[in-house]
Design a protein around this motif. Structure first.
Motif, PDB file in Angstrom:
ATOM      1  N   VAL A 193      -5.674   2.255  -6.892  1.00  0.00           N
ATOM      2  CA  VAL A 193      -4.804   3.342  -7.319  1.00  0.00           C
ATOM      3  C   VAL A 193      -4.440   4.286  -6.176  1.00  0.00           C
ATOM      4  O   VAL A 193      -3.351   4.883  -6.178  1.00  0.00           O
ATOM      5  N   SER A 194      -5.293   4.416  -5.174  1.00  0.00           N
ATOM      6  CA  SER A 194      -5.042   5.369  -4.085  1.00  0.00           C
ATOM      7  C   SER A 194      -4.191   4.782  -2.965  1.00  0.00           C
ATOM      8  O   SER A 194      -3.824   5.487  -2.017  1.00  0.00           O
ATOM      9  N   TRP A 195      -3.862   3.476  -3.054  1.00  0.00           N
ATOM     10  CA  TRP A 195      -3.154   2.808  -1.965  1.00  0.00           C
ATOM     11  C   TRP A 195      -1.643   2.901  -2.126  1.00  0.00           C
ATOM     12  O   TRP A 195      -1.124   2.937  -3.248  1.00  0.00           O
ATOM     13  N   ASN A 196      -0.931   2.909  -0.990  1.00  0.00           N
ATOM     14  CA  ASN A 196       0.503   2.659  -0.983  1.00  0.00           C
ATOM     15  C   ASN A 196       0.732   1.150  -1.027  1.00  0.00           C
ATOM     16  O   ASN A 196      -0.057   0.385  -0.465  1.00  0.00           O
ATOM     17  N   ALA A 197       1.814   0.728  -1.683  1.00  0.00           N
ATOM     18  CA  ALA A 197       2.071  -0.706  -1.807  1.00  0.00           C
ATOM     19  C   ALA A 197       3.564  -0.982  -1.855  1.00  0.00           C
ATOM     20  O   ALA A 197       4.356  -0.151  -2.298  1.00  0.00           O
ATOM     21  N   PHE A 198       3.922  -2.188  -1.385  1.00  0.00           N
ATOM     22  CA  PHE A 198       5.321  -2.615  -1.411  1.00  0.00           C
ATOM     23  C   PHE A 198       5.403  -4.114  -1.628  1.00  0.00           C
ATOM     24  O   PHE A 198       4.433  -4.856  -1.430  1.00  0.00           O
ATOM     25  N   VAL A 199       6.592  -4.548  -2.022  1.00  0.00           N
ATOM     26  CA  VAL A 199       6.925  -5.965  -2.180  1.00  0.00           C
ATOM     27  C   VAL A 199       8.061  -6.290  -1.229  1.00  0.00           C
ATOM     28  O   VAL A 199       8.980  -5.475  -1.039  1.00  0.00           O
ATOM     29  N   TYR A 200       8.009  -7.484  -0.619  1.00  0.00           N
ATOM     30  CA  TYR A 200       9.162  -7.985   0.142  1.00  0.00           C
ATOM     31  C   TYR A 200       9.494  -9.368  -0.408  1.00  0.00           C
ATOM     32  O   TYR A 200       8.655 -10.279  -0.408  1.00  0.00           O
ATOM     33  N   VAL A 201      10.728  -9.516  -0.896  1.00  0.00           N
ATOM     34  CA  VAL A 201      11.140 -10.765  -1.541  1.00  0.00           C
ATOM     35  C   VAL A 201      11.635 -11.752  -0.484  1.00  0.00           C
ATOM     36  O   VAL A 201      12.529 -11.440   0.310  1.00  0.00           O
TER      37      VAL A 201
END
Length: 298
Positions: A193-201
């Motif tokens: 919950v404390s992390w930054n996150a992203f997706v790259y398609v």
């Protein structure tokens, strides 16, 4: 369908970028999604490039200090060399996790015919780790943890997914997952919950975060909002492939000048001075040249 994960708050997409091609290195093309004008930093991530390079283009001798690079090959092969005498070639599916630390001078050049493609992610190091000794971790594709379930396949480069953990140690706590979803597949993946996150398609198209969201196609970066998990649906007729990356934010000031990333302007000035005078970690840069720079291999 996969067993249901219980999320207190599912993450949704809060920003979306199309990574457009630009020139980088010597004749190379990259699609940069983090580290560009609209998104200079996404703590702890400094740069994400999807690169495409064909000899004689490449990334000849250049320095780094203060962060880590993660190179993940998608097609072809790249040979890397550094002034510590380390040399190796990574091919499709292989990973190189390099800790630049106090300083490295290296090259990354095509090692096969045709076009070489991959991803390079820069992960910031905390102030207490910026001046550690350089280090490499390399993983060939067959040794990367992998799991499959209900139309979902994941390569676990760092972190954990579908009950499978990666042995890779990351100084900045990080998850790096390569998912492929078959048509009709539905993924529920926990994220701290404390992390930054992203997706790259990478390929195909999918729906991320909410079943009512619009479908997203290749070369798009999706920044995820707050929450403790991500849901993804593949409602198309083709496979969907993407990476999910998350990391513990450092919460420290960032000062960057090209390949040098420190916490203060004074540290950047000192880094430039160290590199120009071949001291404090850059001693071997005075006389080292890569084989590609000397014309030995290419």
């Amino acid at each position: 369908m996969p067993e249901t994960e219980v999320f207190n708050e599912a993450r949704v997409v809060v920003r979306k970028f199309l990574a457009r091609p630009q020139h980088e290195g010597v004749g190379a093309i990259v699609r940069r999604s983090i580290g560009r004008f609209e998104l200079k930093y996404f703590d702890p991530f400094l740069v994400l490039d999807e690169f495409s390079v064909t000899a004689p283009a490449g990334f000849p001798d250049h320095p780094h200090r203060g962060f880590e690079t993660v190179t993940y090959m998608l097609q072809g092969a790249v040979t890397h060399e550094d002034f510590e005498g380390h040399k190796g070639t990574i091919g499709a599916g292989d990973v190189q996790w390099m800790t630049a630390g106090r300083g490295i001078l290296h090259s990354e050049m095509p090692a096969a015919q045709g076009t070489q493609k991959g991803l390079q992610l820069w992960i910031n190091l905390s102030s207490k780790h910026k001046m550690i000794e350089p280090k490499y971790q390399e993983m060939v594709s067959k040794d990367i943890a992998e799991a499959t379930k209900d139309g979902i396949k994941v390569k676990v480069i760092a972190g954990e997914a579908l009950g499978t953990k990666s042995p890779v140690y990351t100084r900045t706590p990080t998850m790096y997952l390569d998912f492929t979803l078959k048509p009709g597949a539905h993924l529920q993946q926990p994220i701290p919950v404390s992390w930054n996150a992203f997706v790259y398609v990478l390929e195909g198209e999918g729906i991320f975060g909410s079943p009512k969201s619009l479908s997203v196609t290749g070369h798009h970066l999706l920044l995820l909002g707050s929450g403790d998990g991500l849901e993804v649906w593949n409602k198309s007729s083709k496979n969907l492939r993407f990476i999910l990356v998350g990391g513990q934010p450092l919460g420290e000031p960032v000062k960057q000048l090209g390949p040098f990333v420190m916490n203060t302007e004074e540290e950047i000035d000192q880094t430039i001075d160290d590199f120009e005078n071949f001291v404090n970690g850059f001693e071997k840069a005075r006389h080292w040249r890569s084989g590609s720079a000397l014309g030995l291999d290419f």
